[in-house]
Design a protein around this motif. Structure first.
Motif, PDB file in Angstrom:
ATOM      1  N   THR A  87      54.864  73.493 -46.908  1.00 20.34           N
ATOM      2  CA  THR A  87      55.988  72.760 -47.130  1.00 20.34           C
ATOM      3  C   THR A  87      56.501  72.584 -45.322  1.00 20.34           C
ATOM      4  N   ASP A  88      55.969  73.663 -44.177  1.00 21.26           N
ATOM      5  CA  ASP A  88      56.571  73.827 -42.576  1.00 21.26           C
ATOM      6  C   ASP A  88      55.782  72.467 -42.045  1.00 21.26           C
ATOM      7  N   ALA A  89      54.304  72.029 -43.000  1.00 22.66           N
ATOM      8  CA  ALA A  89      53.407  71.651 -42.893  1.00 22.66           C
ATOM      9  C   ALA A  89      54.106  69.730 -43.422  1.00 22.66           C
ATOM     10  N   GLN A  90      54.568  69.684 -44.459  1.00 26.59           N
ATOM     11  CA  GLN A  90      54.964  68.479 -44.512  1.00 26.59           C
ATOM     12  C   GLN A  90      56.235  68.359 -43.908  1.00 26.59           C
ATOM     13  N   GLN A  91      57.664  68.875 -43.308  1.00 29.45           N
ATOM     14  CA  GLN A  91      58.216  68.714 -42.492  1.00 29.45           C
ATOM     15  C   GLN A  91      58.065  68.375 -41.748  1.00 29.45           C
ATOM     16  N   LEU A  92      56.567  69.069 -40.873  1.00 30.47           N
ATOM     17  CA  LEU A  92      55.433  68.709 -40.076  1.00 30.47           C
ATOM     18  C   LEU A  92      55.271  67.143 -39.995  1.00 30.47           C
ATOM     19  N   ALA A  93      54.496  66.431 -40.723  1.00 34.28           N
ATOM     20  CA  ALA A  93      54.322  65.235 -40.496  1.00 34.28           C
ATOM     21  C   ALA A  93      55.731  64.663 -41.116  1.00 34.28           C
ATOM     22  N   THR A  94      56.626  64.669 -41.997  1.00 33.36           N
ATOM     23  CA  THR A  94      57.780  63.633 -42.041  1.00 33.36           C
ATOM     24  C   THR A  94      58.401  63.679 -40.788  1.00 33.36           C
ATOM     25  N   LEU A  95      58.942  64.456 -39.971  1.00 35.03           N
ATOM     26  CA  LEU A  95      59.018  63.971 -38.595  1.00 35.03           C
ATOM     27  C   LEU A  95      58.097  63.823 -37.558  1.00 35.03           C
ATOM     28  N   PHE A  96      57.127  62.957 -37.981  1.00 32.02           N
ATOM     29  CA  PHE A  96      56.089  62.224 -36.967  1.00 32.02           C
ATOM     30  C   PHE A  96      56.462  60.300 -37.596  1.00 32.02           C
ATOM     31  N   LEU A  97      56.332  60.642 -39.396  1.00 31.36           N
ATOM     32  CA  LEU A  97      56.270  59.572 -39.891  1.00 31.36           C
ATOM     33  C   LEU A  97      57.634  58.933 -39.715  1.00 31.36           C
ATOM     34  N   HIS A  98      58.192  59.795 -40.100  1.00 31.43           N
ATOM     35  CA  HIS A  98      60.108  59.133 -40.412  1.00 31.43           C
ATOM     36  C   HIS A  98      61.129  59.853 -39.550  1.00 31.43           C
ATOM     37  N   PRO A  99      60.752  59.723 -38.070  1.00 29.31           N
ATOM     38  CA  PRO A  99      62.067  60.441 -37.182  1.00 29.31           C
ATOM     39  C   PRO A  99      63.605  60.067 -37.089  1.00 29.31           C
ATOM     40  N   GLY A 100      63.471  59.463 -37.758  1.00 24.79           N
ATOM     41  CA  GLY A 100      64.787  58.891 -37.916  1.00 24.79           C
ATOM     42  C   GLY A 100      65.386  57.854 -36.640  1.00 24.79           C
ATOM     43  N   GLY A 101      66.770  57.542 -36.863  1.00 26.99           N
ATOM     44  CA  GLY A 101      67.329  56.508 -35.314  1.00 26.99           C
ATOM     45  C   GLY A 101      66.103  55.984 -35.082  1.00 26.99           C
ATOM     46  N   ASP A 102      66.473  55.746 -33.097  1.00 31.25           N
ATOM     47  CA  ASP A 102      65.475  54.165 -33.397  1.00 31.25           C
ATOM     48  C   ASP A 102      63.567  55.031 -32.976  1.00 31.25           C
ATOM     49  N   ALA A 103      63.785  56.799 -33.121  1.00 30.47           N
ATOM     50  CA  ALA A 103      62.192  57.234 -32.329  1.00 30.47           C
ATOM     51  C   ALA A 103      61.313  56.506 -33.595  1.00 30.47           C
ATOM     52  N   ARG A 104      60.143  56.268 -32.848  1.00 31.85           N
ATOM     53  CA  ARG A 104      58.770  55.445 -33.272  1.00 31.85           C
ATOM     54  C   ARG A 104      58.173  56.141 -34.452  1.00 31.85           C
ATOM     55  N   PRO A 105      58.112  55.434 -35.423  1.00 36.20           N
ATOM     56  CA  PRO A 105      57.330  55.647 -36.333  1.00 36.20           C
ATOM     57  C   PRO A 105      55.720  56.279 -36.202  1.00 36.20           C
ATOM     58  N   ALA A 108      51.438  59.834 -40.102  1.00 33.44           N
ATOM     59  CA  ALA A 108      51.151  61.621 -39.986  1.00 33.44           C
ATOM     60  C   ALA A 108      51.082  62.051 -41.525  1.00 33.44           C
ATOM     61  N   PHE A 109      50.771  62.757 -42.160  1.00 36.79           N
ATOM     62  CA  PHE A 109      50.055  63.261 -43.560  1.00 36.79           C
ATOM     63  C   PHE A 109      50.166  64.127 -43.766  1.00 36.79           C
ATOM     64  N   GLY A 110      50.776  64.993 -45.406  1.00 35.85           N
ATOM     65  CA  GLY A 110      50.702  66.383 -46.050  1.00 35.85           C
ATOM     66  C   GLY A 110      49.036  66.592 -46.326  1.00 35.85           C
ATOM     67  N   LEU A 111      48.549  67.675 -46.036  1.00 34.83           N
ATOM     68  CA  LEU A 111      47.136  67.700 -47.271  1.00 34.83           C
ATOM     69  C   LEU A 111      47.609  68.425 -48.156  1.00 34.83           C
ATOM     70  N   ALA A 112      48.886  68.973 -48.434  1.00 32.59           N
ATOM     71  CA  ALA A 112      49.186  70.059 -49.359  1.00 32.59           C
ATOM     72  C   ALA A 112      50.297  69.509 -50.444  1.00 32.59           C
ATOM     73  N   ASN A 113      50.202  67.674 -50.152  1.00 31.27           N
ATOM     74  CA  ASN A 113      51.689  67.228 -50.870  1.00 31.27           C
ATOM     75  C   ASN A 113      50.925  66.043 -51.864  1.00 31.27           C
ATOM     76  N   ASP A 114      49.581  66.015 -52.318  1.00 34.78           N
ATOM     77  CA  ASP A 114      48.702  65.639 -53.356  1.00 34.78           C
ATOM     78  C   ASP A 114      48.786  66.389 -54.338  1.00 34.78           C
ATOM     79  N   THR A 115      49.129  66.664 -55.613  1.00 32.29           N
ATOM     80  CA  THR A 115      49.299  67.408 -56.427  1.00 32.29           C
ATOM     81  C   THR A 115      47.597  67.226 -57.505  1.00 32.29           C
ATOM     82  N   SER A 116      47.367  65.842 -57.254  1.00 31.09           N
ATOM     83  CA  SER A 116      46.305  65.800 -58.313  1.00 31.09           C
ATOM     84  C   SER A 116      44.485  66.615 -57.471  1.00 31.09           C
ATOM     85  N   VAL A 117      45.358  66.154 -55.564  1.00 32.63           N
ATOM     86  CA  VAL A 117      43.202  65.989 -55.389  1.00 32.63           C
ATOM     87  C   VAL A 117      43.672  67.939 -54.957  1.00 32.63           C
ATOM     88  N   VAL A 118      44.670  68.694 -54.824  1.00 35.50           N
ATOM     89  CA  VAL A 118      44.530  69.765 -54.291  1.00 35.50           C
ATOM     90  C   VAL A 118      44.603  71.144 -55.513  1.00 35.50           C
TER      91      VAL A 118
END
Length: 238
Positions: A87-105, A108-118
């Protein structure tokens, strides 16, 4: 659940929250114990953050500069962990990918997110390769691998870091206790250890570490001042 397991679980809960099990009808006393417990836990995480900032602040800034260079070269970040660390890894990836505001996206990907692959990898091959196989498929020399573990002993993280190292990726580990097996790996470029035996405090500290890493990385990419001048910005220690 066996009777022994049930009693063990109750004992663990009582050690964490003794005021819930106190034989007292004094509401004021119970509330005071709740307050004292909350203050003590807040003090623990603030002190842990201070320790990490003093010990690892310069290394974290250096790590951010290298991460920024990878992103500037077209690299991507892959984050991974097990259980709560997933869950923390997913949050980390989201922080980089979609930081919000004017921050640069940043990619970033969370490797535990795709349940089919996992689940396919776990079922067909084994849980030990669940992250390493994905890095083997997607990882390149300009990419970044970030693995999170409270114990530092997760076999699938060890395999993932070794695979990432073979591929020339920038490797970043976050662990607790004394670092566990992750502290013994040559394949981790930067390891940041939250020196605590409390899983709660470790995960809280790791959240701060990757928040700072993101902030310094974006500063290194876009701001005129280097990460050295802003390395203090997110170390809110109370």
């Amino acid at each position: 659940m066996t009777r022994g397991e049930d009693e063990s679980g109750a004992a663990a809960m009582q050690s964490l929250y003794p005021f819930l099990y106190a034989d007292t009808g004094d509401l004021a006393a119970v509330l005071e114990q709740v307050r004292a417990s909350t203050v003590a836990k807040a003090g623990e995480i603030c002190e842990l953050r201070r320790v990490i900032a003093a010990r690892d602040g310069a290394r974290l800034a250096q790590c951010a500069r290298q991460a920024a260079a990878r992103f500037a070269a077209g690299g991507r970040l892959f984050a991974f962990g097990n259980g709560g660390s997933a869950t923390d890894a997913q949050q980390l990836a989201t922080l980089f990918l979609h930081p919000g505001g004017d921050a640069r996206p940043l990619p970033a990907f969370g490797l535990a997110n795709d349940t089919s692959v996992v689940t396919a990898l776990c079922n067909d091959i084994g849980v030990d390769v669940v992250f390493a196989r994905q890095l083997a498929a997607f990882g390149g020399r300009d990419d970044i691998a970030v693995g999170l573990s409270t114990s530092g002993n997760s076999a699938n993280l060890v395999r993932a870091f070794d695979e990432a190292g073979r591929r020339g990726m920038l490797t970043i580990g976050l662990a607790g206790y004394s670092g566990g097996k992750m502290a013994e790996l040559d394949s981790i470029d930067y390891l940041f250890v939250a020196p605590s035996a409390s899983i709660h405090r470790i995960q809280e500290a790791q959240t701060t570490i990757y928040q700072v890493l993101w902030e310094l990385t974006t500063c290194a990419l876009g701001a005129a001042e280097g990460p050295e001048e802003v390395s203090h910005v997110s170390w809110h220690t109370g």
